[in-house]
Write an enzyme that holds these catalytic residues in place. Structure first.
Site, PDB file in Angstrom:
ATOM      1  N   SER A 128       0.841  -1.201   0.000  1.00  0.00           N
ATOM      2  CA  SER A 128       0.000   0.000   0.000  1.00  0.00           C
ATOM      3  C   SER A 128       0.872   1.245   0.000  1.00  0.00           C
ATOM      4  O   SER A 128       2.020   1.212   0.462  1.00  0.00           O
ATOM      5  CB  SER A 128      -0.872   0.021   1.262  1.00  0.00           C
ATOM      6  OG  SER A 128      -1.526   1.265   1.398  1.00  0.00           O
ATOM      7  N   TYR A 188      -2.122  -0.918  10.712  1.00  0.00           N
ATOM      8  CA  TYR A 188      -2.287  -1.378   9.323  1.00  0.00           C
ATOM      9  C   TYR A 188      -1.084  -0.981   8.472  1.00  0.00           C
ATOM     10  O   TYR A 188      -0.521  -1.802   7.736  1.00  0.00           O
ATOM     11  CB  TYR A 188      -3.570  -0.777   8.750  1.00  0.00           C
ATOM     12  CG  TYR A 188      -3.736  -0.944   7.252  1.00  0.00           C
ATOM     13  CD1 TYR A 188      -4.241  -2.132   6.722  1.00  0.00           C
ATOM     14  CD2 TYR A 188      -3.405   0.090   6.367  1.00  0.00           C
ATOM     15  CE1 TYR A 188      -4.398  -2.283   5.342  1.00  0.00           C
ATOM     16  CE2 TYR A 188      -3.568  -0.053   5.004  1.00  0.00           C
ATOM     17  CZ  TYR A 188      -4.069  -1.243   4.486  1.00  0.00           C
ATOM     18  OH  TYR A 188      -4.214  -1.381   3.128  1.00  0.00           O
TER      19      TYR A 188
HETATM   20  P1  NAD Z   1     -11.440  -5.906   0.358  1.00  0.00           P
HETATM   21  O1  NAD Z   1     -12.109  -5.781   1.665  1.00  0.00           O
HETATM   22  O2  NAD Z   1     -12.272  -6.102  -0.830  1.00  0.00           O
HETATM   23  O3  NAD Z   1     -10.378  -7.091   0.392  1.00  0.00           O
HETATM   24  C1  NAD Z   1      -9.720  -7.495   1.547  1.00  0.00           C
HETATM   25  C2  NAD Z   1     -10.002  -8.970   1.738  1.00  0.00           C
HETATM   26  O4  NAD Z   1      -9.156  -9.461   2.775  1.00  0.00           O
HETATM   27  C3  NAD Z   1     -11.403  -9.275   2.194  1.00  0.00           C
HETATM   28  O5  NAD Z   1     -12.264  -9.470   1.109  1.00  0.00           O
HETATM   29  C4  NAD Z   1     -11.218 -10.549   3.002  1.00  0.00           C
HETATM   30  O6  NAD Z   1     -11.615 -11.687   2.249  1.00  0.00           O
HETATM   31  C5  NAD Z   1      -9.731 -10.644   3.219  1.00  0.00           C
HETATM   32  N1  NAD Z   1      -9.399 -10.867   4.637  1.00  0.00           N
HETATM   33  C6  NAD Z   1      -9.185  -9.942   5.613  1.00  0.00           C
HETATM   34  N2  NAD Z   1      -8.923 -10.550   6.776  1.00  0.00           N
HETATM   35  C7  NAD Z   1      -8.952 -11.889   6.519  1.00  0.00           C
HETATM   36  C8  NAD Z   1      -8.757 -13.029   7.326  1.00  0.00           C
HETATM   37  N3  NAD Z   1      -8.468 -12.952   8.639  1.00  0.00           N
HETATM   38  N4  NAD Z   1      -8.885 -14.249   6.739  1.00  0.00           N
HETATM   39  C9  NAD Z   1      -9.183 -14.357   5.430  1.00  0.00           C
HETATM   40  N5  NAD Z   1      -9.371 -13.304   4.621  1.00  0.00           N
HETATM   41  C10 NAD Z   1      -9.256 -12.087   5.165  1.00  0.00           C
HETATM   42  O7  NAD Z   1     -10.548  -4.593   0.196  1.00  0.00           O
HETATM   43  P2  NAD Z   1      -9.368  -4.202  -0.835  1.00  0.00           P
HETATM   44  O8  NAD Z   1      -9.200  -2.742  -0.647  1.00  0.00           O
HETATM   45  O9  NAD Z   1      -9.588  -4.748  -2.172  1.00  0.00           O
HETATM   46  O10 NAD Z   1      -8.108  -4.892  -0.181  1.00  0.00           O
HETATM   47  C11 NAD Z   1      -7.249  -5.749  -0.902  1.00  0.00           C
HETATM   48  C12 NAD Z   1      -5.828  -5.403  -0.586  1.00  0.00           C
HETATM   49  O11 NAD Z   1      -5.530  -4.102  -1.078  1.00  0.00           O
HETATM   50  C13 NAD Z   1      -5.492  -5.379   0.904  1.00  0.00           C
HETATM   51  O12 NAD Z   1      -4.230  -5.986   1.088  1.00  0.00           O
HETATM   52  C14 NAD Z   1      -5.376  -3.904   1.220  1.00  0.00           C
HETATM   53  O13 NAD Z   1      -4.488  -3.674   2.273  1.00  0.00           O
HETATM   54  C15 NAD Z   1      -4.817  -3.400  -0.092  1.00  0.00           C
HETATM   55  N6  NAD Z   1      -4.952  -1.967  -0.308  1.00  0.00           N
HETATM   56  C16 NAD Z   1      -6.178  -1.409  -0.481  1.00  0.00           C
HETATM   57  C17 NAD Z   1      -6.256  -0.036  -0.690  1.00  0.00           C
HETATM   58  C18 NAD Z   1      -7.574   0.651  -0.887  1.00  0.00           C
HETATM   59  O14 NAD Z   1      -7.599   1.879  -0.936  1.00  0.00           O
HETATM   60  N7  NAD Z   1      -8.671  -0.068  -1.011  1.00  0.00           N
HETATM   61  C19 NAD Z   1      -5.095   0.737  -0.747  1.00  0.00           C
HETATM   62  C20 NAD Z   1      -3.872   0.132  -0.569  1.00  0.00           C
HETATM   63  C21 NAD Z   1      -3.806  -1.224  -0.355  1.00  0.00           C
END
Ligand code: NAD
Ligand code: MG
Length: 293
Positions: free
Chosen positions: A185, A198
């Site tokens: 991220s 985080y």
């Molecule tokens: P999202 O909520 O759609 O995806 C995150 C997923 O993590 C969830 O769907 C869930 O299935 C899984 N998860 C969390 N805890 C878990 C656990 N204990 N066991 C099994 N599964 C678990 O949100 P997203 O934003 O698509 O996130 C995906 C990745 O992108 C993450 O690593 C997040 O840190 C990263 N990210 C997101 C952003 C943003 O702005 N959305 C920015 C930077 C990084």
């Protein structure tokens, strides 16, 4: 071919105030996020590959799952049991692309589940060549002193422990030409004061990608990470951000808008494919212009 202005290729969203219990559901997002279902066109870049994507039910992981299947890969997705409704949509999209899909519900805070998702993928697909460590938990808190001990523990386990353990379980199965991708991220470089726990996990995942890249490149396995900026996903309104940040989410980027999950897919396809054969230990920013120094 007509030029597409990246400021307007996807909508500039101003989401209404909303909150969901974590983990949030894509189905309940307002407005809906774009995971590429109507737009991603595959070109056979991952023909015959076998992929496992943690957190592949929603958000970025779901866009990657759709893209990988349309590029010709069989795709397994892991997710939490309460996310079944989102997972069903992604499983259907993988199968519509003519590929094998595997649904792996369960909590990656448990060591056994981390090992199980790898073993089951190998059993069902006959191998594993692309691992995407994408699952993560993000809950905002007003200062370090307000992060409860059990929240801290669950964030560390969901993000760092799960990436470490799933990768460790996968190593025995990865052959030369395989690829591991971590979702880090912009928070790894530019942490928010409301996301201290985080942000440190995202730095750890980025660091693990770089170190592991050194270990595995001599074996012909490439490891890289993707650095998303603000992307509209269920992570954000399920206590991922304070409400006042939701309404203008992503508008402080140089492009002036939040990104959509569909805009991440190309980076993950590139890093997994032979087009990235000389790309090792890279952190690929997809941030709308926010700099990851
Ligand atoms: P999202 O909520 O759609 O995806 C995150 C997923 O993590 C969830 O769907 C869930 O299935 C899984 N998860 C969390 N805890 C878990 C656990 N204990 N066991 C099994 N599964 C678990 O949100 P997203 O934003 O698509 O996130 C995906 C990745 O992108 C993450 O690593 C997040 O840190 C990263 N990210 C997101 C952003 C943003 O702005 N959305 C920015 C930077 C990084
Ligand atoms: Mg989800």
């Amino acid at each position: 071919m007509a030029l597409n202005d990246p400021r307007h290729l996807y909508p500039k969203i101003s989401p209404p105030r909303q909150t969901q219990k974590d983990p949030g559901l894509d189905q309940k997002l307002e407005p809906q996020a774009d995971i590429g279902l109507d737009s991603y066109v595959g070109r056979g870049r991952l023909e015959g590959r076998k992929a496992l994507i943690t957190g592949g039910d929603s958000g970025i992981g779901s866009a990657v799952a759709v893209a990988y299947a349309r590029e010709g890969a069989d795709v397994a997705i892991s997710y939490l049991p309460e996310e079944q409704a989102d997972a069903d949509r992604v499983i259907a999209a993988i199968e519509e692309a003519g590929r094998k899909a595997l649904a792996l519900p369960g909590d990656l805070c448990d060591l056994e589940q981390c090992q199980h998702i790898v073993a089951k993928t190998v059993e069902e697909f006959g191998g594993l060549d692309i691992l995407v460590n994408n699952a993560s938990r993000q809950l905002w808190h007003d200062g370090l002193e307000n992060i409860p001990e059990d929240d801290f523990d669950r964030v560390m386990k969901s993000n760092i422990y799960s990436s470490f353990r799933v990768t460790k379980a996968a190593l025995a199965h990865l052959e030369p030409g395989s690829s591991i991708i971590f979702t880090s991220s912009i928070q790894a470089y530019d942490p928010s004061d409301t996301l201290l726990d985080y942000a440190m996990t995202k730095a750890a995942m980025n660091n693990l990608a770089k170190g592991l890249a050194q270990q595995l490149a001599p074996e012909g396995i490439r490891v890289n990470s993707v650095i998303p900026g603000p992307i509209w996903t269920p992570l954000q309104p399920s206590h991922g951000q304070p409400q006042e940040k939701i309404e203008s989410f992503g508008q402080n980027t140089p492009l002036g808008r939040a990104g959509q999950p569909a805009e991440l897919a190309g980076a993950y396809v590139f890093l997994a494919s032979d087009e990235a054969s000389y790309v090792v230990g890279e952190s690929l920013s997809v941030t709308g212009g926010k700099l990851a120094p």
